[in-house]
Design an enzyme around this catalytic site. Sequence first.
Site, PDB file in Angstrom:
ATOM      1  N   HIS A   1       0.801  -1.222   0.000  1.00  0.00           N
ATOM      2  CA  HIS A   1       0.000   0.000   0.000  1.00  0.00           C
ATOM      3  C   HIS A   1       0.839   1.279   0.000  1.00  0.00           C
ATOM      4  O   HIS A   1       0.534   2.214   0.750  1.00  0.00           O
ATOM      5  CB  HIS A   1      -0.924   0.016   1.229  1.00  0.00           C
TER       6      HIS A   1
HETATM    7  C1  LIG Z   1       0.226  -7.412  -5.092  1.00  0.00           C
HETATM    8  C2  LIG Z   1      -0.698  -6.327  -4.618  1.00  0.00           C
HETATM    9  C3  LIG Z   1      -1.789  -6.649  -3.806  1.00  0.00           C
HETATM   10  C4  LIG Z   1      -2.638  -5.648  -3.375  1.00  0.00           C
HETATM   11  N1  LIG Z   1      -3.788  -5.983  -2.744  1.00  0.00           N
HETATM   12  C5  LIG Z   1      -4.719  -5.035  -2.504  1.00  0.00           C
HETATM   13  C6  LIG Z   1      -6.024  -5.381  -2.095  1.00  0.00           C
HETATM   14  O1  LIG Z   1      -6.388  -6.559  -1.998  1.00  0.00           O
HETATM   15  N2  LIG Z   1      -6.904  -4.380  -1.833  1.00  0.00           N
HETATM   16  C7  LIG Z   1      -6.549  -3.075  -1.958  1.00  0.00           C
HETATM   17  O2  LIG Z   1      -7.367  -2.215  -1.646  1.00  0.00           O
HETATM   18  N3  LIG Z   1      -5.333  -2.717  -2.379  1.00  0.00           N
HETATM   19  C8  LIG Z   1      -4.433  -3.663  -2.705  1.00  0.00           C
HETATM   20  N4  LIG Z   1      -3.238  -3.317  -3.234  1.00  0.00           N
HETATM   21  C9  LIG Z   1      -2.931  -1.882  -3.377  1.00  0.00           C
HETATM   22  C10 LIG Z   1      -3.722  -1.190  -4.487  1.00  0.00           C
HETATM   23  O3  LIG Z   1      -3.935  -2.051  -5.569  1.00  0.00           O
HETATM   24  C11 LIG Z   1      -2.972   0.070  -4.893  1.00  0.00           C
HETATM   25  O4  LIG Z   1      -2.875   0.933  -3.761  1.00  0.00           O
HETATM   26  C12 LIG Z   1      -3.640   0.849  -5.991  1.00  0.00           C
HETATM   27  O5  LIG Z   1      -3.927   0.023  -7.085  1.00  0.00           O
HETATM   28  C13 LIG Z   1      -2.750   2.010  -6.422  1.00  0.00           C
HETATM   29  O6  LIG Z   1      -3.384   2.717  -7.440  1.00  0.00           O
HETATM   30  P1  LIG Z   1      -2.629   3.882  -8.211  1.00  0.00           P
HETATM   31  O7  LIG Z   1      -3.621   4.437  -9.184  1.00  0.00           O
HETATM   32  O8  LIG Z   1      -2.005   4.792  -7.249  1.00  0.00           O
HETATM   33  O9  LIG Z   1      -1.421   3.184  -8.984  1.00  0.00           O
HETATM   34  P2  LIG Z   1      -1.390   1.917  -9.918  1.00  0.00           P
HETATM   35  O10 LIG Z   1      -2.675   1.161  -9.826  1.00  0.00           O
HETATM   36  O11 LIG Z   1      -0.138   1.207  -9.632  1.00  0.00           O
HETATM   37  O12 LIG Z   1      -1.371   2.532 -11.382  1.00  0.00           O
HETATM   38  C14 LIG Z   1      -0.264   3.161 -11.957  1.00  0.00           C
HETATM   39  C15 LIG Z   1      -0.260   2.834 -13.435  1.00  0.00           C
HETATM   40  O13 LIG Z   1       0.599   3.747 -14.096  1.00  0.00           O
HETATM   41  C16 LIG Z   1       1.401   3.042 -15.027  1.00  0.00           C
HETATM   42  N5  LIG Z   1       2.615   3.848 -15.201  1.00  0.00           N
HETATM   43  C17 LIG Z   1       3.559   4.123 -14.283  1.00  0.00           C
HETATM   44  N6  LIG Z   1       4.485   4.948 -14.796  1.00  0.00           N
HETATM   45  C18 LIG Z   1       4.124   5.208 -16.060  1.00  0.00           C
HETATM   46  C19 LIG Z   1       4.680   6.008 -17.096  1.00  0.00           C
HETATM   47  N7  LIG Z   1       5.790   6.740 -16.902  1.00  0.00           N
HETATM   48  N8  LIG Z   1       4.059   6.025 -18.298  1.00  0.00           N
HETATM   49  C20 LIG Z   1       2.910   5.303 -18.505  1.00  0.00           C
HETATM   50  N9  LIG Z   1       2.345   4.540 -17.543  1.00  0.00           N
HETATM   51  C21 LIG Z   1       2.941   4.497 -16.339  1.00  0.00           C
HETATM   52  C22 LIG Z   1       1.633   1.711 -14.368  1.00  0.00           C
HETATM   53  O14 LIG Z   1       2.047   0.728 -15.301  1.00  0.00           O
HETATM   54  C23 LIG Z   1       0.273   1.443 -13.747  1.00  0.00           C
HETATM   55  O15 LIG Z   1      -0.596   0.801 -14.647  1.00  0.00           O
HETATM   56  C24 LIG Z   1      -2.371  -4.292  -3.701  1.00  0.00           C
HETATM   57  C25 LIG Z   1      -1.292  -3.966  -4.517  1.00  0.00           C
HETATM   58  C26 LIG Z   1      -0.469  -4.976  -4.995  1.00  0.00           C
HETATM   59  C27 LIG Z   1       0.665  -4.611  -5.912  1.00  0.00           C
END
Ligand SMILES: Cc1cc2nc3c(=O)[nH]c(=O)nc-3n(C[C@H](O)[C@H](O)[C@H](O)COP(=O)(O)OP(=O)(O)OC[C@H]3O[C@@H](n4cnc5c(N)ncnc54)[C@H](O)[C@@H]3O)c2cc1C
Length: 511
Positions: free
Chosen positions: A449
């Site tokens: 997280h």
């Molecule tokens: C293994 C795992 C298990 C988890 N389990 C849970 C759970 O059960 N429940 C829960 O609530 N949370 C869980 N989490 C946490 C939750 O999924 C994350 O907190 C959340 O998805 C983060 O969202 P975000 O939009 O911040 O980033 P992300 O969802 O990581 O999205 C970022 C996106 O940007 C893309 N990106 C990055 N840099 C670039 C760039 N320069 N150019 C183009 N694209 C780029 C990446 O490829 C990615 O697709 C888990 C996370 C993981 C990894």
Amino acid sequence: MAFDPATLPDACDIAVVGSGSGGAAVTRRLVEAGWEVTLIEAGGDGRPAEVVADPTQWIRIAGTEWDWGHAYAPRPQVDDRAIPIPRGRILGGSGQINAMMWYRGHPADYDAWAEMGCDGWRFEDCLPAFRRCEDWPAGGALRGQGGPLRVAPPADPHPLALALVEAAWQAGMPVLDDPNGPSNEGAALANLNIRAGRRFGPAEGYLAPVLEAPNLTVALATRALAILWRGDRAAGLRLARRGGTVELTARRGVVLAAGAFETPRLLMLSGAGPEAALSRLGLPARLALPELGENLADHPLVRGCVFRARRTMPPPRDNGGGAILNWRSDPALPRPDLHAFAVPGRSATAEVTADHALPDAGVFSIVPGLMGSRSTGRMALTSADPAAPLHLDPGFLTDPADRTALLAGIEQALDLAARPALAAWTDGALAPGPDRERFLRCACSTFYHPCGTARMGRDPGAVTTPRLRVAGAEALWIADASVIPRIPSCNTHAPVTMIGERAAEFILEDA
Ligand SMILES: Cc1cc2nc3c(=O)[nH]c(=O)nc-3n(C[C@H](O)[C@H](O)[C@H](O)COP(=O)(O)OP(=O)(O)OC[C@H]3O[C@@H](n4cnc5c(N)ncnc54)[C@H](O)[C@@H]3O)c2cc1C
């Protein structure tokens, strides 16, 4: 306009970087509002891959092509181990490789954001956006129905999940109908983003219904390298795509939703951040954001308390778990700070496995995590090369209160296993042994997280305003886990999806 076309359009109204929990939600809402959106995603479309679609297999995705492959830096508090921290590099982001838990935490989490200066972020302000995200079968005043993301309890819970809930009741904890209901304290069957036995992540819920929309272009395997500035205004992006570099003009601005590590990296590579650190790496310092990269927080997870099974353990169902507990490490606390779940099989770090000679089979695990963690650390660039590893340190266990709480969590897990409902499943703990301090250092892992590296607020250190616009810049917003000012007491997919929903509201009003 197109799903991963051979040639990208030169211009759009708005470019969104990252298709994860935050990016998928903001994209969907801006597309629905009629804006011409280009969604840039570094990863590919993982939906056809069985390891992504089968909810029981999520733990195997780490280390594959769908993971950025980051690790937290070794620290003495965690026995100088590097701790892998997977991040989704895939359509749907980390929301597409996660454990599918949908959990909103405690209202006080969001009230605290407002008290820190984030006007408009009390729980009552966030609740409409949470409800908009959800398709929860039972509906209700606190829940949403008909939203993009299916959220449901396990259809046929694993017997170990049922035993955990019963053991919690035997230990005097409340049993909840819904952990996202009026109270989150006690044991409950989980809320899961699973539909018809398959993952229902941001790609399925938010993006699939609009992938053919005439005003959306999705660029896969395309990495944003830098923001193109016109004065203080974010006017587009430089992209690495198909072996070359292209430029995209974004008439109304740019939304960064690349996650808690890649959003600050992209800002820094674009000349925004702590000035001294940028100039040390030879990067231009054009926008001072002195605290960008600071305040990195994550929840520590103890992997894990492992028990010899005295019955044949049925294979995993749902997300491998199916039930959760929230309770207080100290009865004097105002609300729960600990969380735990049980899984069939061994959930243990390599060091715990070696220390306790844990077998590969014939075991189950109870895994406590600290949702009320206070420790924080930082992320920083190690080089101006976008491919270089990042320095990532969430400061696990640096606040002594976190150690105390997790040691209590370990004892509570052992106590639960001794209650009749779970005692029927085990004839004893294999881990931990008597040295609890070493066990904690070696078992401390991540709940996945990370957040907080570009926190919102009104003070001079805040990276975005409470309306998620990057301080000192025009037409540049952040819609991901980076903006979280203090880590909430829950898994972060639901809060970040809610942030994506709210970012779209603000952008539509302010752009
Ligand atoms: C293994 C795992 C298990 C988890 N389990 C849970 C759970 O059960 N429940 C829960 O609530 N949370 C869980 N989490 C946490 C939750 O999924 C994350 O907190 C959340 O998805 C983060 O969202 P975000 O939009 O911040 O980033 P992300 O969802 O990581 O999205 C970022 C996106 O940007 C893309 N990106 C990055 N840099 C670039 C760039 N320069 N150019 C183009 N694209 C780029 C990446 O490829 C990615 O697709 C888990 C996370 C993981 C990894």
